[in-house]
Structures are given as structure tokens and as C-alpha cells.
Design an enzyme around this catalytic site. Structure first.
Site, PDB file in Angstrom:
ATOM      1  N   ASP A  99     -15.548  35.011  23.177  1.00 33.88           N
ATOM      2  CA  ASP A  99     -14.616  36.152  23.082  1.00 33.88           C
ATOM      3  C   ASP A  99     -15.264  37.351  23.757  1.00 33.88           C
ATOM      4  O   ASP A  99     -16.483  37.376  23.979  1.00 33.88           O
ATOM      5  CB  ASP A  99     -14.308  36.483  21.612  1.00 33.88           C
ATOM      6  CG  ASP A  99     -13.311  37.643  21.487  1.00 33.88           C
ATOM      7  OD1 ASP A  99     -12.345  37.678  22.282  1.00 33.88           O
ATOM      8  OD2 ASP A  99     -13.495  38.510  20.620  1.00 33.88           O
ATOM      9  N   SER A 100     -14.446  38.365  24.048  1.00 30.25           N
ATOM     10  CA  SER A 100     -14.986  39.599  24.624  1.00 30.25           C
ATOM     11  C   SER A 100     -15.930  40.285  23.629  1.00 30.25           C
ATOM     12  O   SER A 100     -16.780  41.061  24.036  1.00 30.25           O
ATOM     13  CB  SER A 100     -13.835  40.545  24.975  1.00 30.25           C
ATOM     14  OG  SER A 100     -13.109  40.864  23.805  1.00 30.25           O
ATOM     15  N   CYS A 160     -10.059  34.109  22.640  1.00 29.41           N
ATOM     16  CA  CYS A 160      -9.643  35.423  23.118  1.00 29.41           C
ATOM     17  C   CYS A 160      -8.297  35.228  23.814  1.00 29.41           C
ATOM     18  O   CYS A 160      -8.194  34.446  24.770  1.00 29.41           O
ATOM     19  CB  CYS A 160     -10.694  35.934  24.103  1.00 29.41           C
ATOM     20  SG  CYS A 160     -10.245  37.473  24.915  1.00 29.41           S
ATOM     21  N   GLU A 184     -14.375  47.136  17.547  1.00 25.38           N
ATOM     22  CA  GLU A 184     -15.691  46.999  18.186  1.00 25.38           C
ATOM     23  C   GLU A 184     -16.631  48.126  17.740  1.00 25.38           C
ATOM     24  O   GLU A 184     -17.839  47.955  17.657  1.00 25.38           O
ATOM     25  CB  GLU A 184     -15.560  46.996  19.715  1.00 25.38           C
ATOM     26  CG  GLU A 184     -14.987  45.699  20.285  1.00 25.38           C
ATOM     27  CD  GLU A 184     -15.933  44.498  20.175  1.00 25.38           C
ATOM     28  OE1 GLU A 184     -17.103  44.622  20.562  1.00 25.38           O
ATOM     29  OE2 GLU A 184     -15.490  43.435  19.681  1.00 25.38           O
ATOM     30  N   CYS A 223      -4.103  38.636  19.222  1.00 29.49           N
ATOM     31  CA  CYS A 223      -5.453  39.062  19.616  1.00 29.49           C
ATOM     32  C   CYS A 223      -6.370  38.670  18.473  1.00 29.49           C
ATOM     33  O   CYS A 223      -6.065  38.945  17.299  1.00 29.49           O
ATOM     34  CB  CYS A 223      -5.492  40.574  19.828  1.00 29.49           C
ATOM     35  SG  CYS A 223      -7.177  41.210  20.052  1.00 29.49           S
ATOM     36  N   HIS A 259      -9.068  39.787  17.472  1.00 32.85           N
ATOM     37  CA  HIS A 259      -9.672  40.880  16.721  1.00 32.85           C
ATOM     38  C   HIS A 259      -8.777  41.329  15.545  1.00 32.85           C
ATOM     39  O   HIS A 259      -9.272  41.868  14.568  1.00 32.85           O
ATOM     40  CB  HIS A 259      -9.876  42.113  17.615  1.00 32.85           C
ATOM     41  CG  HIS A 259     -11.080  42.074  18.493  1.00 32.85           C
ATOM     42  ND1 HIS A 259     -11.203  41.220  19.553  1.00 32.85           N
ATOM     43  CD2 HIS A 259     -12.228  42.813  18.476  1.00 32.85           C
ATOM     44  CE1 HIS A 259     -12.369  41.433  20.160  1.00 32.85           C
ATOM     45  NE2 HIS A 259     -13.001  42.393  19.517  1.00 32.85           N
TER      46      HIS A 259
END
Ligand code: DGL
Length: 301
Positions: free
Chosen positions: A11-12, A74, A169, A203, A205
């Protein structure tokens, strides 16, 4: 065949941990390697070229670390890079592996959008569905196109939520600022279609905001219904996170593909890599996972 290969999860940043957790719960026997490109996150506001280049670098890195399968945990990478990697890069990578080492096994890359989309038609009652995702995933129209293929009668609305990933993040997802921006985007999507009864977290996240999102939805309905009853509105909204759906889909994939299953080692381990500072990753990741982790720093190029 010797079982030495792992499953890579990419994932990012931290979002893919929500997928990794669910996969490890369903398939605890395998060995995993998680890679978060935290130094270059968020991906969701980048162009196709950049997302594709970053994702390909990550995939090649995980292959070089003995991952037979890489899960793009992701949506942004799945929407923007998966198809090109599968069609253009994988045949070349597999060919090179074969000529340099004839015993070498094949590699594959899987995404998270298809397994998610397949669950939606059986969940919605009104047939009105909302997709919450990054700007890149929304602009790719991947969810709309995939849903149209399997359930053409659904009414689908999308909402880009560009500020949610940076909040997560930065570890700010339980602050009043996060609540404010959660409300902003939910208000916008429900204004597009008040009959939505199913909201997909497009997403990985967003499950980290689930509590705040579900809390906002419950409060919003209480207030709105008492002040302005709107009979056309859905009375309850189900939010869909992807972890279990992706885990079920991987389990199913492995049962149909012994050529991958039979080369996976079964030590039940998991290692974590990040392009950011390793201590910072370990600290933040431990908040999302059930046990503490110790990450290692790597550079991607
Ligand atoms: N978790 C990624 C996704 O599912 C995050 C995207 C980002 O880095 O913006 O889309």
C-alpha cells in the site's frame, strides 16, 4: 517443489494494514511481507504515470524479496496500475525469471476492487450505492465500470475524499479536524443521492476512520430525521470495508491455483517494510494492529 515464497502486501502507507490483518486472520499459516510507501503517500492525488511507476517499483521489489503473489492492498494502485502491470509488465517479468532460472516459479499481482464490487449487489436494499475513494480512484471510474458489469441496475454515486488519507497518515484521524472533514464529504455524497443505503470504503485507509464515519452517519440521521423527516431517505446506511472480502477472495484464488499455493512457505511470519523512518512506521502501525511491530526502512527506485 520447495516452499520458500511469501505473500507480499503493498500500500502507499498504513491503509493496507487493514487488509493484511484480515488476510492473516483468514490465512494465518503463510509468511507475509508488508510494504508501505509512506514516504511518497498519498498516492491518491498523483497522476496515472506517477502511481503506475511507484506501484511497479514496489511490485518488483516485493518479487525480488521472494514474494510469489503481491496483493495491491491499495485501491488507487489497483485502479491505476494493476491492469497495465498484469498485461504489460508481468509477462516480461515472468519471461525473464524463466530464462535466468528455469526452476523459478511464476509471479502474479492481485487487486482489491473486484472482490469488493462483487459483494455490493447483495448488500444494498435500495439499489443506491455510494463509493468513497481517493481522487485518483474516483477519476478512474473503476468502481462504476466494474459494478455496471455485474449489476447494471444499481445507481452509483462517487465522492473523492482527498483529505482523509493525509489525516490518517499524520495520525490525526481521531481529532475534531478529522470529524469535520468526515462530515464534509459524507454530506456531499448524501446530497448527490439521499437514497444511498450502502457506502463502500473504496480506499484501504478509510476503515481507520470507520468509528468517526459511522458516528457521523448515526448522529446525522437522528438530527435530520427529527427536524426534517424525509420519507425518501434510506433509514440506515451500511458501510463496507474491504478486508474480509479481499481475504475471502485470496483464499478462493489459492484454492484454485495450486501453482502458487504449493510454493508458499508456512511459517506464519510477517515482516514490515517502509520507505519512511522505520521507528515512526512501527509506532503508528502498532496503533492499528493487534500486536506491536518492528519495521525496516527500504528505498524504492
Ligand atoms: N490506501 C490507498 C487506497 O486504497 C490510499 C491511497 C493514497 O495513498 O492516497 O486507495
Amino acid at each position: 517443489m520447495r516452499r520458500i515464497m511469501k505473500i507480499g502486501v503493498f500500500d502507499s502507507g498504513y491503509g493496507g494494514l487493514t487488509i493484511l490483518e484480515a488476510i492473516r486472520k483468514e490465512l494465518p499459516q503463510y509468511d507475509y511481507l508488508y510494504l508501505g510507501d509512506n514516504a511518497r503517500a498519498p498516492y491518491g492525488t498523483h497522476s496515472f504515470d506517477v502511481i503506475y511507476r511507484y506501484t511497479l517499483q514496489a511490485v518488483k521489489y516485493l518479487f525480488s524479496q521472494d514474494c510469489a503473489l503481491v496483493i495491491l492492498a491499495c485501491n488507487t494502485a489497483s485502479a491505476k496500475a494493476l491492469r497495465t502491470i498484469q498485461q504489460k509488465d508481468l509477462p516480461e517479468i515472468n519471461y525473464q525469471l524463466q530464462i535466468t532460472n528455469y526452476k523459478s516459479s511464476k509471479r502474479n499481482v492481485l487487486g482489491v476492487i473486484r472482490p469488493t464490487v462483487e459483494a455490493v449487489p447483495s448488500i444494498t436494499k435500495t439499489g443506491h450505492v455510494g463509493i468513497l475513494a481517493t481522487p485518483a480512484t474516483v477519476s478512474s471510474e473503476s468502481y462504476v465500470l466494474e459494478l455496471e458489469k455485474i449489476a447494471p441496475d444499481l445507481t452509483i454515486s462517487q465522492q473523492a475524499c482527498p483529505l482523509w488519507v493525509p489525516l490518517i497518515e499524520a495520525g490525526e484521524h481521531h481529532t475534531p479536524g478529522a470529524k469535520y472533514f468526515v462530515g464534509e464529504y459524507l454530506r456531499q455524497i448524501l446530497a448527490k443521492d439521499p437514497k444511498i443505503d450502502t457506502l463502500v470504503f473504496g480506499c484501504t485507509h478509510y476503515p481507520l476512520l470507520k468509528e468517526v464515519i459511522d458516528g457521523w452517519l448515526a448522529y446525522h440521521y437522528q438530527i435530520e430525521e427529527s427536524e426534517f423527516p424525509k420519507p425518501q431517505k434510506a433509514t440506515h446506511i451500511t458501510t463496507i470495508a474491504q478486508g474480509e472480502l479481499v481475504a475471502d477472495s485470496l483464499k478462493n484464488y489459492l484454492s484454485r491455483h495450486p501453482e502458487y499455493r504449493e510454493q508458499l512457505s508456512q511459517g506464519g511470519s510477517c515482516h514490515y517494510l517502509t520507505t519512511e523512518n522505520a521507528d515512526r512506521f512501527s509506532q503508528s502501525a502498532s496503533l492499528f494492529l493487534s500486536s506491536p511491530v518492528q519495521a525496516e526502512h527500504i528505498d524504492l527506485e
